[in-house]
Enzyme design. Structure first.
Site, short mmCIF file in Angstrom:
data_model
loop_
_atom_site.label_atom_id
_atom_site.label_comp_id
_atom_site.label_asym_id
_atom_site.label_seq_id
_atom_site.Cartn_x
_atom_site.Cartn_y
_atom_site.Cartn_z
N SER A 46 0.84 -1.20 0.00
CA SER A 46 0.00 0.00 0.00
C SER A 46 0.88 1.25 0.00
O SER A 46 2.04 1.21 0.38
CB SER A 46 -0.91 0.00 1.23
OG SER A 46 -1.57 -1.23 1.36
N GLY A 47 0.30 2.36 -0.43
CA GLY A 47 1.00 3.63 -0.36
C GLY A 47 1.35 4.19 -1.73
O GLY A 47 1.18 3.55 -2.77
N THR A 49 4.25 4.93 -3.19
CA THR A 49 5.36 4.36 -3.96
C THR A 49 4.95 3.09 -4.68
O THR A 49 5.46 2.78 -5.76
CB THR A 49 6.56 4.08 -3.03
OG1 THR A 49 6.87 5.26 -2.29
CG2 THR A 49 7.79 3.68 -3.83
N ASP A 112 7.29 3.84 6.01
CA ASP A 112 7.26 5.20 6.54
C ASP A 112 8.62 5.61 7.09
O ASP A 112 8.97 6.79 7.08
CB ASP A 112 6.19 5.31 7.64
CG ASP A 112 4.80 5.06 7.09
OD1 ASP A 112 4.45 5.64 6.06
OD2 ASP A 112 4.07 4.25 7.69
N GLY A 123 2.33 1.75 8.45
CA GLY A 123 1.01 2.00 9.01
C GLY A 123 0.53 3.42 8.86
O GLY A 123 -0.55 3.76 9.35
N GLY A 124 1.31 4.26 8.17
CA GLY A 124 0.85 5.62 7.93
C GLY A 124 -0.45 5.65 7.15
O GLY A 124 -1.26 6.56 7.31
N GLU A 131 -0.60 -5.57 5.69
CA GLU A 131 0.75 -5.47 5.14
C GLU A 131 1.68 -6.49 5.79
O GLU A 131 2.50 -7.13 5.11
CB GLU A 131 1.30 -4.06 5.33
CG GLU A 131 0.66 -3.02 4.42
CD GLU A 131 1.07 -1.61 4.74
OE1 GLU A 131 0.92 -0.74 3.85
OE2 GLU A 131 1.53 -1.35 5.86
N LYS A 149 12.74 8.62 3.84
CA LYS A 149 12.35 7.57 4.77
C LYS A 149 13.53 6.91 5.46
O LYS A 149 13.35 6.03 6.30
CB LYS A 149 11.52 6.51 4.03
CG LYS A 149 10.34 7.08 3.24
CD LYS A 149 9.38 7.85 4.12
CE LYS A 149 8.26 8.51 3.32
NZ LYS A 149 7.36 7.57 2.66
#
Length: 291
Positions: A46-47, A49, A112, A123-124, A131, A149
């Protein structure tokens, strides 16, 4: 608009473009070096990137990825996989081989914060539980991020550890975190997109718990044992203490050992740490941090 203000806006836009370009470069190289055409099952995290990870996979064409099945870490990555036209399979729907769910060949995800030992805070985006489930289901886990990061220690740049909790346990968990030295832990708000608390894909809440920068095992001394005295914790000790608190479902510390180390330890498919982290740098290069 004043010239100085206009230049500041232009500089900010350029910096943002460089960051996105860096993410894309890191994702492309990570996929090139860790996604083999023989692989069958691939975890997608997730996220922001990971968007570029999926783009890099799609760019290789159907002849490359046509035999692969992609496993998401939550609703966002499920949408990425589906919209890209890739074969989708939920984690709990994997085929059973010799009595066990088939292992993922590799999993790609963001982070993160990443420390010198490749421990992560995740977990951001409030997807940490799924995950982690995908990470431990993979023979190897690859982290992809930009240079912002990177840290010597966790809780340096990303100040708080995301913790997924049962809502009715949140008040008790907050009290316990404060007693452990967390400085102002709080239930994450769902604002601006949602009034009230941030609710995960699993129907839980997220508590963000700030701690002092976490010590690595190599930094412990006779005078600093990392067991919480004066709020100073070693990462593995803190993780074990957090997971022992009733009401905590999972934590955003990815720690311990990686998939390569797991084989020697007899703990295959239990690894949380990546074997490598790819960082896009502002100068257009990619820095690789190996285990």
């Amino acid at each position: 608009m004043r010239p100085a203000a206009s230049r500041a806006m232009s500089d900010a836009a350029t910096a943002a473009q460089l960051i996105e370009s860096a993410k894309k470069l890191a994702a492309t190289r990570a996929v090139d070096e860790h996604l083999l055409p023989s692989y069958k099952y691939v975890g997608i995290g997730s996220g922001s990137t990971v968007v570029y990870v999926v783009e890099a996979i799609v760019s290789k064409g159907p002849a490359f990825y046509g035999g692969m099945t992609f496993i998401p870490t939550g609703s966002q990555s499920k949408g990425l996989i589906r919209n890209a036209g890739l074969a989708l399979c939920n984690l709990d729907e994997r085929p059973i081989v010799n009595g066990s769910p088939v292992a993922l060949d590799v999993a790609f995800d963001g982070a993160d914060e990443v420390d010198n030992d490749l421990n992560l805070i995740k977990g951001g985006g409030a997807c940490l539980f799924q995950e982690k489930l995908v990470a431990i289901a993979a023979r190897k886990f690859i982290a992809v991020a930009d240079s912002r990061k990177q840290s010597d220690r966790l809780c340096t740049k990303w100040k708080a550890i995301p913790i997924e909790v049962l809502p009715l346990a949140a008040p008790s968990v907050l009290n316990r975190l404060q007693a452990m030295g967390s400085m102002g832990p709080a239930v994450r708000s769902g604002l601006p997109s949602k009034a009230g608390e941030c609710v995960t894909d699993n129907g839980m809440w997220i508590i963000d718990a700030p701690f002092q920068p976490l010590r690595l095992p190599s930094e412990l001394t006779a005078g600093v044992d990392g067991k919480g005295s004066n709020g100073v914790w070693e990462i593995n000790t803190l993780a074990a203490e957090l997971l022992s608190i009733p009401g905590i479902v999972e934590i955003g510390l990815f720690h311990g050992f990686n998939g390569q180390q797991a084989v020697g330890l007899g703990k295959e498919l239990q690894a949380q740490k990546p074997v490598a982290a790819y960082f896009g740098m502002p100068n257009g290069e990619v820095e690789v941090q190996q285990a």
